[in-house]
Enzyme design. Structure first.
Site, PDB file in Angstrom:
ATOM      1  N   CYS A 159      13.334 -41.594 -26.090  1.00 29.15           N
ATOM      2  CA  CYS A 159      11.924 -41.179 -26.129  1.00 29.15           C
ATOM      3  C   CYS A 159      11.023 -42.192 -26.825  1.00 29.15           C
ATOM      4  O   CYS A 159       9.801 -42.102 -26.738  1.00 29.15           O
ATOM      5  CB  CYS A 159      11.803 -39.806 -26.781  1.00 29.15           C
ATOM      6  SG  CYS A 159      12.878 -38.609 -26.008  1.00 29.15           S
ATOM      7  N   HIS A 200       4.995 -39.060 -28.779  1.00 30.77           N
ATOM      8  CA  HIS A 200       5.963 -38.510 -27.834  1.00 30.77           C
ATOM      9  C   HIS A 200       5.774 -36.994 -27.799  1.00 30.77           C
ATOM     10  O   HIS A 200       5.650 -36.344 -28.836  1.00 30.77           O
ATOM     11  CB  HIS A 200       7.377 -38.872 -28.272  1.00 30.77           C
ATOM     12  CG  HIS A 200       8.425 -38.144 -27.512  1.00 30.77           C
ATOM     13  ND1 HIS A 200       8.406 -38.060 -26.134  1.00 30.77           N
ATOM     14  CD2 HIS A 200       9.511 -37.433 -27.920  1.00 30.77           C
ATOM     15  CE1 HIS A 200       9.441 -37.340 -25.735  1.00 30.77           C
ATOM     16  NE2 HIS A 200      10.118 -36.940 -26.792  1.00 30.77           N
ATOM     17  N   ASN A 225       8.837 -32.150 -21.990  1.00 25.19           N
ATOM     18  CA  ASN A 225       9.354 -33.388 -22.582  1.00 25.19           C
ATOM     19  C   ASN A 225       9.905 -34.272 -21.458  1.00 25.19           C
ATOM     20  O   ASN A 225      10.891 -33.918 -20.826  1.00 25.19           O
ATOM     21  CB  ASN A 225      10.446 -33.022 -23.594  1.00 25.19           C
ATOM     22  CG  ASN A 225      11.003 -34.224 -24.315  1.00 25.19           C
ATOM     23  OD1 ASN A 225      10.831 -35.359 -23.888  1.00 25.19           O
ATOM     24  ND2 ASN A 225      11.686 -33.969 -25.418  1.00 25.19           N
TER      25      ASN A 225
HETATM   26  O1  UT7 Z   1      12.548 -35.751 -27.181  1.00 21.87           O
HETATM   27  C1  UT7 Z   1      13.444 -36.235 -28.125  1.00 21.87           C
HETATM   28  C2  UT7 Z   1      13.215 -35.636 -29.474  1.00 21.87           C
HETATM   29  N1  UT7 Z   1      13.411 -34.196 -29.433  1.00 21.87           N
HETATM   30  C3  UT7 Z   1      12.709 -33.424 -30.251  1.00 21.87           C
HETATM   31  O2  UT7 Z   1      11.876 -33.901 -30.978  1.00 21.87           O
HETATM   32  C4  UT7 Z   1      13.044 -31.948 -30.277  1.00 21.87           C
HETATM   33  C5  UT7 Z   1      13.083 -31.438 -31.706  1.00 21.87           C
HETATM   34  N2  UT7 Z   1      13.461 -30.033 -31.795  1.00 21.87           N
HETATM   35  C6  UT7 Z   1      12.643 -29.044 -31.378  1.00 21.87           C
HETATM   36  O3  UT7 Z   1      11.567 -29.284 -30.885  1.00 21.87           O
HETATM   37  C7  UT7 Z   1      13.089 -27.623 -31.628  1.00 21.87           C
HETATM   38  O4  UT7 Z   1      14.208 -27.616 -32.480  1.00 21.87           O
HETATM   39  C8  UT7 Z   1      13.423 -26.827 -30.333  1.00 21.87           C
HETATM   40  C9  UT7 Z   1      12.167 -26.582 -29.526  1.00 21.87           C
HETATM   41  C10 UT7 Z   1      14.428 -27.635 -29.497  1.00 21.87           C
HETATM   42  C11 UT7 Z   1      14.007 -25.478 -30.702  1.00 21.87           C
HETATM   43  O5  UT7 Z   1      13.097 -24.764 -31.547  1.00 21.87           O
HETATM   44  P1  UT7 Z   1      13.600 -24.139 -32.927  1.00 21.87           P
HETATM   45  O6  UT7 Z   1      12.476 -23.418 -33.518  1.00 21.87           O
HETATM   46  O7  UT7 Z   1      14.236 -25.247 -33.738  1.00 21.87           O
HETATM   47  O8  UT7 Z   1      14.675 -23.103 -32.432  1.00 21.87           O
HETATM   48  P2  UT7 Z   1      16.202 -23.013 -32.866  1.00 21.87           P
HETATM   49  O9  UT7 Z   1      17.023 -24.013 -32.161  1.00 21.87           O
HETATM   50  O10 UT7 Z   1      16.272 -22.964 -34.358  1.00 21.87           O
HETATM   51  O11 UT7 Z   1      16.543 -21.579 -32.288  1.00 21.87           O
HETATM   52  C12 UT7 Z   1      15.935 -20.400 -32.806  1.00 21.87           C
HETATM   53  C13 UT7 Z   1      16.412 -19.220 -32.009  1.00 21.87           C
HETATM   54  C14 UT7 Z   1      17.927 -19.192 -31.821  1.00 21.87           C
HETATM   55  O12 UT7 Z   1      18.353 -17.848 -31.874  1.00 21.87           O
HETATM   56  P3  UT7 Z   1      19.009 -17.266 -33.205  1.00 21.87           P
HETATM   57  O13 UT7 Z   1      20.175 -18.159 -33.518  1.00 21.87           O
HETATM   58  O14 UT7 Z   1      17.933 -17.367 -34.251  1.00 21.87           O
HETATM   59  O15 UT7 Z   1      19.363 -15.887 -32.787  1.00 21.87           O
HETATM   60  C15 UT7 Z   1      18.111 -19.730 -30.434  1.00 21.87           C
HETATM   61  O16 UT7 Z   1      19.283 -19.235 -29.816  1.00 21.87           O
HETATM   62  O17 UT7 Z   1      15.849 -19.274 -30.695  1.00 21.87           O
HETATM   63  C16 UT7 Z   1      16.902 -19.161 -29.738  1.00 21.87           C
HETATM   64  N3  UT7 Z   1      16.513 -19.906 -28.548  1.00 21.87           N
HETATM   65  C17 UT7 Z   1      15.793 -19.363 -27.562  1.00 21.87           C
HETATM   66  N4  UT7 Z   1      15.291 -18.140 -27.378  1.00 21.87           N
HETATM   67  C18 UT7 Z   1      14.598 -17.900 -26.259  1.00 21.87           C
HETATM   68  C19 UT7 Z   1      16.769 -21.198 -28.248  1.00 21.87           C
HETATM   69  N5  UT7 Z   1      16.227 -21.506 -27.057  1.00 21.87           N
HETATM   70  C20 UT7 Z   1      15.615 -20.393 -26.621  1.00 21.87           C
HETATM   71  C21 UT7 Z   1      14.884 -20.090 -25.457  1.00 21.87           C
HETATM   72  N6  UT7 Z   1      14.385 -18.848 -25.330  1.00 21.87           N
HETATM   73  N7  UT7 Z   1      14.639 -21.010 -24.502  1.00 21.87           N
END
Ligand code: UT7
Length: 330
Positions: A111, A257, A287
């Site tokens: 990225c 990005h 993304n």
């Molecule tokens: O492009 C290269 C660089 N990449 C980035 O910069 C990405 C950086 N990371 C992020 O932007 C975020 O971490 C994400 C958008 C990928 C995820 O957001 P988050 O707030 O960190 O969510 P999380 O991974 O901590 O997940 C929170 C909850 C989890 O459930 P539990 O364990 O709390 O029950 C996940 O299973 O959200 C759940 N979850 C979803 N729920 C509904 C994960 N994906 C989804 C989804 N829909 N699509």
């Protein structure tokens, strides 16, 4: 020596997938995707190869710059989703443009790829007097590496390409690029493993420390990458500005990005720069890895958000882990 953008272009596949479209096969919701990422829709390939999208974007940038194929001295293509191991994406794009004979290089910096490619083009322009115009292009087909049974990644990625034509200028320029390979296992997609006719069975095992499984699909430890991103973005922007004693509050526009709106909100606060100075269009494209910065750049140029003389910062961060920022005058 500075660098000047002479033209920009982009290509987005016609097929648009909205947040709600994912609810048919994974447990997710429009509300989760919007609030956690800021994304609303993304463009997805209907079969467009990476080279095709890249060439369309590059041709548009050349038309905008008013240059012909024989004036292109260098093509730098950023991608992690090329159609071939070899030839390179830049050679495929060169062929489509008819810019035969020019230097063609690919960079794989995920990225942060467009920022690295932009800086590479400037360095060539500085040291090669025979070069007048370079095409910097990013094209990505991330959806071919996306596991549509994994809700934590499949909602994030889109496809597309964007490019710019650059040439020398006397305007200000600074950059700050870096990488942290210790974070490599947080975000990756696997290539084919070693295989040959003489291999022992089983083959020798080498432990890279990466999580097992997942085939060739994108694996992302979202929380780890998030923590990295909110540090890397201000580090790169401040790092570039400090090299020339530039006050980041004097930037007219920062094009980051487009991974997550919450990363931008936090980074804006840490930089002490108003969020209005950040150009965002991730609600339309999701993304798109290295293509996300030039897709936003092209849109900002076309809708008049960027004016001649503006001080612009491009800042990327991603797999590697890589990061980088450039500041230049438009
Ligand atoms: O492009 C290269 C660089 N990449 C980035 O910069 C990405 C950086 N990371 C992020 O932007 C975020 O971490 C994400 C958008 C990928 C995820 O957001 P988050 O707030 O960190 O969510 P999380 O991974 O901590 O997940 C929170 C909850 C989890 O459930 P539990 O364990 O709390 O029950 C996940 O299973 O959200 C759940 N979850 C979803 N729920 C509904 C994960 N994906 C989804 C989804 N829909 N699509």
């Amino acid at each position: 020596m500075g660098i000047k953008i002479a033209g920009t272009g982009s290509y987005a596949p016609e097929l648009v997938v909205e947040n709600n479209d994912f609810t048919a096969f994974v447990d997710t919701s429009d509300e989760w995707i919007r609030t956690r990422t800021g994304m609303v829709q993304r463009h997805i390939s209907s079969g467009e190869p990476t080279w095709y999208m890249g060439a369309k974007a590059a041709q548009e940038a050349m038309n905008h710059a008013g240059i012909a194929a024989n004036q292109v001295g260098l093509i730098v293509a950023a991608t992690i989703t090329g159609d071939y191991y070899a030839p390179s994406l830049s050679c495929m794009i060169q062929r489509e443009l008819g810019a035969i004979g020019c230097i063609a290089i690919d960079v794989n910096c995920a990225c942060a790829g467009f920022v690295y490619a932009f800086d590479l083009a400037r360095r060539y322009l500085e040291t090669d007097p025979e070069l007048t115009y370079a095409v910097v292009v990013s094209s990505e087909n991330l959806t071919k590496l996306t596991d549509y049974t994994d809700r934590s990644t499949c909602v994030l990625f889109g496809d597309g390409a964007a490019a710019c034509v650059v040439t020398r200028s006397q305007g200000l320029y600074t950059c700050f690029l870096g990488a942290d390979g210790n974070g490599a296992k947080s975000l990756f997609t696997r290539s084919i493993p070693p295989a040959n006719a003489f291999m022992p069975d089983p083959p020798k095992a080498y432990d890279d420390g990466f999580p097992a499984g997942n085939g060739h699909y994108i694996y992302q430890d979202g929380r780890e990458v998030y923590k990295f991103a909110i540090k890397a973005l201000p580090l790169a922007v401040n790092g570039a500005a400090e090299k020339i004693g530039f006050d980041v509050r004097s930037l007219d526009l920062i094009i980051p990005h487009q991974a997550n709106i919450r990363i931008i909100e936090t980074a804006a606060e840490r930089l002490g720069v108003s969020q209005e100075r950040f150009y965002l269009n991730l609600e339309k494209y999701g993304n798109t890895s290295s293509a996300s910065i030039p897709l936003a750049l092209d849109e900002a140029v076309k809708n008049g958000s960027i004016q001649t003389g503006d001080k612009i910062c491009l800042v990327g961060f991603g797999a590697g882990l890589t990061y980088g920022a450039v500041i230049f005058e438009y």
